[in-house]
Design a protein around this motif. Structure first.
Motif, PDB file in Angstrom:
ATOM      1  N   ILE A  31     -17.840  -9.258 -13.772  1.00 54.13           N
ATOM      2  CA  ILE A  31     -16.962  -9.302 -15.333  1.00 54.13           C
ATOM      3  C   ILE A  31     -16.702  -7.492 -15.741  1.00 54.13           C
ATOM      4  N   ALA A  32     -17.315  -7.273 -15.987  1.00 56.85           N
ATOM      5  CA  ALA A  32     -16.469  -5.621 -16.243  1.00 56.85           C
ATOM      6  C   ALA A  32     -15.722  -4.965 -15.396  1.00 56.85           C
ATOM      7  N   ALA A  33     -16.467  -4.847 -13.384  1.00 57.49           N
ATOM      8  CA  ALA A  33     -15.447  -4.171 -13.030  1.00 57.49           C
ATOM      9  C   ALA A  33     -14.407  -4.793 -12.513  1.00 57.49           C
ATOM     10  N   LEU A  34     -14.522  -6.394 -12.761  1.00 54.47           N
ATOM     11  CA  LEU A  34     -13.257  -6.948 -12.247  1.00 54.47           C
ATOM     12  C   LEU A  34     -11.746  -6.143 -13.684  1.00 54.47           C
ATOM     13  N   LYS A  35     -12.019  -6.635 -14.788  1.00 58.62           N
ATOM     14  CA  LYS A  35     -11.485  -5.763 -16.345  1.00 58.62           C
ATOM     15  C   LYS A  35     -10.993  -4.703 -15.789  1.00 58.62           C
ATOM     16  N   HIS A  36     -11.696  -3.920 -15.643  1.00 59.25           N
ATOM     17  CA  HIS A  36     -11.660  -2.426 -14.832  1.00 59.25           C
ATOM     18  C   HIS A  36     -10.322  -2.759 -13.734  1.00 59.25           C
ATOM     19  N   PHE A  37     -10.248  -3.130 -12.995  1.00 57.25           N
ATOM     20  CA  PHE A  37      -9.611  -3.219 -11.725  1.00 57.25           C
ATOM     21  C   PHE A  37      -8.679  -3.422 -12.241  1.00 57.25           C
ATOM     22  N   ARG A  38      -8.150  -4.292 -13.150  1.00 52.64           N
ATOM     23  CA  ARG A  38      -6.977  -4.877 -13.549  1.00 52.64           C
ATOM     24  C   ARG A  38      -5.701  -3.767 -14.240  1.00 52.64           C
ATOM     25  N   ARG A  39      -6.930  -3.049 -14.703  1.00 52.85           N
ATOM     26  CA  ARG A  39      -6.553  -2.248 -15.458  1.00 52.85           C
ATOM     27  C   ARG A  39      -6.387  -0.637 -14.818  1.00 52.85           C
ATOM     28  N   GLY A  40      -6.954  -1.015 -13.609  1.00 52.18           N
ATOM     29  CA  GLY A  40      -6.711   0.684 -12.872  1.00 52.18           C
ATOM     30  C   GLY A  40      -7.277   1.267 -13.345  1.00 52.18           C
ATOM     31  N   LYS A  41      -8.438   1.134 -13.660  1.00 54.37           N
ATOM     32  CA  LYS A  41      -9.784   2.101 -13.974  1.00 54.37           C
ATOM     33  C   LYS A  41     -10.335   2.708 -12.313  1.00 54.37           C
ATOM     34  N   ILE A  42     -10.688   1.677 -11.510  1.00 51.81           N
ATOM     35  CA  ILE A  42     -11.898   1.955 -10.605  1.00 51.81           C
ATOM     36  C   ILE A  42     -10.534   1.020  -9.189  1.00 51.81           C
ATOM     37  N   ASP A  43     -11.074   1.143  -7.801  1.00 56.36           N
ATOM     38  CA  ASP A  43     -11.125   0.514  -6.936  1.00 56.36           C
ATOM     39  C   ASP A  43     -11.203  -0.424  -6.484  1.00 56.36           C
ATOM     40  N   LYS A  44     -10.517  -0.486  -5.147  1.00 58.45           N
ATOM     41  CA  LYS A  44     -11.538  -2.554  -4.870  1.00 58.45           C
ATOM     42  C   LYS A  44     -12.509  -1.803  -4.476  1.00 58.45           C
ATOM     43  N   GLN A  45     -13.006  -0.991  -3.647  1.00 59.76           N
ATOM     44  CA  GLN A  45     -14.053  -0.974  -3.153  1.00 59.76           C
ATOM     45  C   GLN A  45     -15.002  -1.286  -4.196  1.00 59.76           C
ATOM     46  N   SER A  46     -14.929  -0.318  -5.227  1.00 62.18           N
ATOM     47  CA  SER A  46     -16.019  -1.132  -6.872  1.00 62.18           C
ATOM     48  C   SER A  46     -16.183  -2.370  -6.904  1.00 62.18           C
ATOM     49  N   VAL A  47     -15.217  -3.195  -6.955  1.00 68.81           N
ATOM     50  CA  VAL A  47     -15.115  -4.540  -6.988  1.00 68.81           C
ATOM     51  C   VAL A  47     -16.188  -5.653  -6.189  1.00 68.81           C
ATOM     52  N   ILE A  48     -15.400  -4.456  -4.835  1.00 70.23           N
ATOM     53  CA  ILE A  48     -16.283  -5.369  -3.744  1.00 70.23           C
ATOM     54  C   ILE A  48     -18.139  -5.395  -3.426  1.00 70.23           C
ATOM     55  N   SER A  49     -17.828  -4.441  -4.118  1.00 67.11           N
ATOM     56  CA  SER A  49     -19.767  -4.157  -3.913  1.00 67.11           C
ATOM     57  C   SER A  49     -20.357  -4.858  -4.976  1.00 67.11           C
ATOM     58  N   GLU A  50     -19.762  -5.182  -6.841  1.00 65.52           N
ATOM     59  CA  GLU A  50     -20.230  -5.590  -7.509  1.00 65.52           C
ATOM     60  C   GLU A  50     -20.455  -7.058  -6.856  1.00 65.52           C
ATOM     61  N   LEU A  51     -19.050  -7.504  -5.680  1.00 66.68           N
ATOM     62  CA  LEU A  51     -18.881  -8.837  -5.715  1.00 66.68           C
ATOM     63  C   LEU A  51     -20.439  -9.404  -4.641  1.00 66.68           C
ATOM     64  N   ALA A  52     -20.430  -8.232  -4.034  1.00 71.70           N
ATOM     65  CA  ALA A  52     -22.038  -8.305  -3.028  1.00 71.70           C
ATOM     66  C   ALA A  52     -23.070  -7.715  -3.499  1.00 71.70           C
ATOM     67  N   ASP A  53     -23.383  -7.687  -4.944  1.00 71.08           N
ATOM     68  CA  ASP A  53     -24.402  -7.778  -6.421  1.00 71.08           C
ATOM     69  C   ASP A  53     -24.728  -9.156  -5.861  1.00 71.08           C
ATOM     70  N   VAL A  54     -22.918  -9.727  -6.831  1.00 74.71           N
ATOM     71  CA  VAL A  54     -23.539 -11.325  -7.023  1.00 74.71           C
ATOM     72  C   VAL A  54     -23.798 -11.959  -5.957  1.00 74.71           C
ATOM     73  N   SER A  55     -23.498 -12.010  -4.526  1.00 78.14           N
ATOM     74  CA  SER A  55     -22.919 -13.046  -3.567  1.00 78.14           C
ATOM     75  C   SER A  55     -24.793 -13.266  -3.631  1.00 78.14           C
ATOM     76  N   LEU A  56     -25.324 -11.739  -3.476  1.00 78.19           N
ATOM     77  CA  LEU A  56     -26.784 -12.043  -2.852  1.00 78.19           C
ATOM     78  C   LEU A  56     -27.898 -12.168  -3.761  1.00 78.19           C
ATOM     79  N   MET A  57     -27.422 -12.261  -5.907  1.00 79.74           N
ATOM     80  CA  MET A  57     -28.519 -12.594  -7.102  1.00 79.74           C
ATOM     81  C   MET A  57     -26.944 -14.550  -6.288  1.00 79.74           C
ATOM     82  N   LEU A  58     -26.721 -14.993  -6.138  1.00 78.51           N
ATOM     83  CA  LEU A  58     -26.178 -16.163  -6.028  1.00 78.51           C
ATOM     84  C   LEU A  58     -27.082 -17.431  -5.012  1.00 78.51           C
ATOM     85  N   GLY A  59     -27.619 -15.860  -3.755  1.00 79.91           N
ATOM     86  CA  GLY A  59     -28.480 -16.688  -2.393  1.00 79.91           C
ATOM     87  C   GLY A  59     -29.829 -16.982  -3.258  1.00 79.91           C
TER      88      GLY A  59
END
Length: 91
Positions: A31-59
């Motif tokens: 959630i924090a990464a997505l908000k930061h991405f929309r504001r241009g504070k982080i890059d796409k790869q940072s969001v992808i990394s967080e998505l990977a973490d969430v995907s593993l936990m969802l699994g």
């Protein structure tokens, strides 16, 4: 090691309660990464990394709660979404 074996190993090592807490933490980080991405504070790869973490936990959560039950719930949600989209297109 296969994912299912990894999921079993995490439960054995840290327990279910810790994994529930970890899932919540990973979702909050996404959630924090997505908000930061929309504001241009982080890059796409940072969001992808967080998505990977969430995907593993969802699994892991799907494994803990039952993949078949989760798949059934997803099918029902997809039906509702399809109907919603169909209803909106008819307007």
């Amino acid at each position: 090691m296969e994912r299912e074996q990894l999921y079993q190993a995490t439960i054995k090592k840290w327990g279910e309660d810790a994994q529930y807490d970890q899932a919540v933490e990973e979702c909050a980080e996404l959630i924090a990464a997505l908000k930061h991405f929309r504001r241009g504070k982080i890059d796409k790869q940072s969001v992808i990394s967080e998505l990977a973490d969430v995907s593993l936990m969802l699994g892991q959560l799907c494994w803990m709660f039952g993949q078949a039950e989760v798949d059934d719930a997803i099918r029902e949600k997809l039906k509702k979404l399809d109907k919603l989209l169909s209803d909106e297109e008819g307007i």
